[in-house]
Scaffold this active site. Structure first.
Site, PDB file in Angstrom:
ATOM      1  N   LYS A  88      -1.249   1.353  11.297  1.00 38.90           N
ATOM      2  CA  LYS A  88      -0.170   0.545  10.716  1.00 38.90           C
ATOM      3  C   LYS A  88      -0.024   0.763   9.206  1.00 38.90           C
ATOM      4  CE  LYS A  88       0.793  -1.304  14.632  1.00 38.90           C
ATOM      5  NZ  LYS A  88       1.835  -0.657  15.397  1.00 38.90           N
ATOM      6  N   MET A 133       4.698  -2.878   8.041  1.00 43.64           N
ATOM      7  CA  MET A 133       3.606  -1.941   7.816  1.00 43.64           C
ATOM      8  C   MET A 133       3.082  -2.097   6.390  1.00 43.64           C
ATOM      9  SD  MET A 133       4.549   1.693   9.496  1.00 43.64           S
ATOM     10  CE  MET A 133       3.965   1.934  11.134  1.00 43.64           C
ATOM     11  N   PRO A 134       1.791  -2.284   6.229  1.00 47.62           N
ATOM     12  CA  PRO A 134       1.216  -2.353   4.891  1.00 47.62           C
ATOM     13  C   PRO A 134       1.344  -1.000   4.183  1.00 47.62           C
ATOM     14  CG  PRO A 134      -0.283  -3.271   6.508  1.00 47.62           C
ATOM     15  CD  PRO A 134       0.813  -2.592   7.260  1.00 47.62           C
ATOM     16  N   PHE A 135       1.607  -1.058   2.904  1.00 44.77           N
ATOM     17  CA  PHE A 135       1.817   0.131   2.084  1.00 44.77           C
ATOM     18  C   PHE A 135       0.801   0.110   0.950  1.00 44.77           C
ATOM     19  CE2 PHE A 135       4.003   2.245  -1.490  1.00 44.77           C
ATOM     20  CZ  PHE A 135       4.312   3.453  -0.905  1.00 44.77           C
ATOM     21  N   ILE A 189       0.431   2.816   5.611  1.00 41.95           N
ATOM     22  CA  ILE A 189       1.008   3.976   4.938  1.00 41.95           C
ATOM     23  C   ILE A 189       0.308   4.077   3.584  1.00 41.95           C
ATOM     24  CG2 ILE A 189       3.086   4.934   3.860  1.00 41.95           C
ATOM     25  CD1 ILE A 189       4.695   3.354   5.974  1.00 41.95           C
TER      26      ILE A 189
END
Length: 64
Positions: A38, A1-3, A40
């Site tokens: 996807k 998941m990209p943050f 955060i």
């Protein structure tokens, strides 16, 4: 998941936070071609006394 993490001074309203989270997610989703769910997003608010610019606390710099 990209943050996605944004560090900033105090964000004044919940509406501003919502717009920022929405906008960051939307643009990142479009650029990376990934579904928005996807991502955060973390908004980290810092007191201006915790930042320094040119050897001075940012709170003092902004008062000038």
């Amino acid at each position: 998941m990209p943050f996605i993490k944004i560090e900033a001074g105090k964000i004044n309203t919940t509406e501003q936070k919502e717009k920022l989270i929405f906008g960051l997610t939307k643009v990142a989703s479009e650029v990376l071609n990934l579904p928005e769910d996807k991502f955060i997003v973390l908004l980290k608010e810092n007191e201006l006394d915790n930042w320094g610019v040119g050897g001075e606390m940012l709170s003092k710099v902004l008062r000038k």
